[in-house]
Design an enzyme around this catalytic site. Structure first.
Site, PDB file in Angstrom:
ATOM      1  N   CYS A   1      -0.557 -10.087   8.921  1.00  0.00           N
ATOM      2  CA  CYS A   1       0.803  -9.543   8.826  1.00  0.00           C
ATOM      3  C   CYS A   1       1.704 -10.515   8.055  1.00  0.00           C
ATOM      4  O   CYS A   1       1.880 -11.668   8.485  1.00  0.00           O
ATOM      5  CB  CYS A   1       1.348  -9.294  10.231  1.00  0.00           C
ATOM      6  SG  CYS A   1       3.074  -8.796  10.274  1.00  0.00           S
TER       7      CYS A   1
ATOM      8  N   CYS B   1       4.624 -11.791  10.163  1.00  0.00           N
ATOM      9  CA  CYS B   1       4.161 -12.752  11.162  1.00  0.00           C
ATOM     10  C   CYS B   1       3.920 -14.121  10.536  1.00  0.00           C
ATOM     11  O   CYS B   1       4.227 -15.166  11.143  1.00  0.00           O
ATOM     12  CB  CYS B   1       2.879 -12.248  11.816  1.00  0.00           C
ATOM     13  SG  CYS B   1       3.048 -10.666  12.675  1.00  0.00           S
TER      14      CYS B   1
END
Length: 300
Positions: free
Chosen positions: A60, A63
């Site tokens: 991600c 993230c």
């Protein structure tokens, strides 16, 4: 003497260098330990105390941007008395289902088993103020029936684990065993079908064992059933006999009608002269005509 002095200074210098290296390594190790890893095996630890938990995935991009900030925030956790943790949803699918993670990254605040979803900005200062100023009290907590320890979320966790297990099996069959993708789908379909049949039969057996039918468990059931069958047969036989009797009555009435026509009116009107017959002769004639009519019908 000079050599001894130089050697002594050399040992003292190595000693000081070792102390410096040791002291500089302590903060680094503290930083690594300040960020905890939550897994399916130890997740119940977050039910006590205060926690800030990040759910992330290595692939991600958002993230990946948050990781440095989250590590800096974790360095302050021990000073504030807050546990800072992270969860890799790709490695812990059970926790992903238990917390219903639908977007990444997702951050939860937990205080003594009460969970609240963090919706603020994702900077270190915002994280610190959220905990230090207790801004989490203004956030509505997650309902108990949607909490991670509820029966519903336990079921969701098991379902996510099962889905991940199926995915691993699919990858193993296609990558390691060389089975085509459609073959893997067929295998899973057959397994699902037979598993459903086996589970259905098991539930039926359990239901019959726990809640047996009163009708079949009665001792007089088969006797009553036999008596009812006999009564039904007798009633059917009576109906057949009654139907046969009605047919006989119709035949007799028809013969009487023919008889009246042959002998004249029932009021006793005289028969024409020269046409009188005895009763026996007239009956034979009527019967003979009846038989001829039946033979004609059978020939046609």
């Amino acid at each position: 003497m000079l050599c001894f002095t130089v050697r002594k200074q050399h040992h003292v210098l190595l000693h000081y260098l070792f102390i410096v290296v040791y002291l500089t390594s302590l903060p680094a190790s503290a930083k690594r330990d300040s960020l905890k890893e939550v897994t399916d095996g130890n997740w119940e630890e977050i039910l006590s105390g205060e926690w800030m938990i990040e759910f992330y995935a290595p692939w991600c991009p958002a993230c990946q941007q948050l990781q440095p900030v989250w590590k800096e925030f974790a360095d302050w956790g021990e000073d504030m008395g807050v546990n800072i943790a992270k969860v890799d949803v790709t490695e812990q699918p059970g926790l992903s289902g238990r917390f219903i993670i639908t977007s990444l990254p997702t951050i939860y605040h937990c205080k003594d088993g009460v969970f609240r979803k963090y919706q603020g900005a994702r900077t270190k200062e915002d994280f610190l103020s959220f905990v230090d100023e207790q801004k989490w009290k203004a956030v509505e907590p997650v309902s108990s029936w949607l909490g991670p320890s509820s029966i519903l979320m336990n079921s969701m966790s098991a379902l996510f684990k099962l889905s991940m297990f199926i995915r691993h099996c699919h990858n193993y069959m296609t990558d390691q065993l060389g089975i085509p993708v459609w073959g893997s789908y067929v295998i899973f379909g057959l397994v699902t079908l037979f598993s459903g049949l086996a589970l259905g039969l098991l539930l039926v057996f359990i239901a019959d064992f726990v809640f047996p039918s009163r009708r079949f468990s009665s001792q007089d059931y088969y006797q009553k059933k036999q008596a009812m069958q006999q009564a039904r047969l007798l009633q059917q036989q009576e109906d057949d006999d009654e139907a046969d009797g009605e047919e006989d009555d119709d035949d007799e009435e028809e013969q009487d009608e023919v008889w009246r026509r042959r002998r004249g009116s029932p009021e006793g009107r005289p028969e024409p002269k020269g046409q009188g017959f005895s009763d026996e002769a007239l009956r034979r004639r009527v019967v003979g005509n009846r038989e001829e009519e039946e033979e004609d019908e059978e020939d046609t």
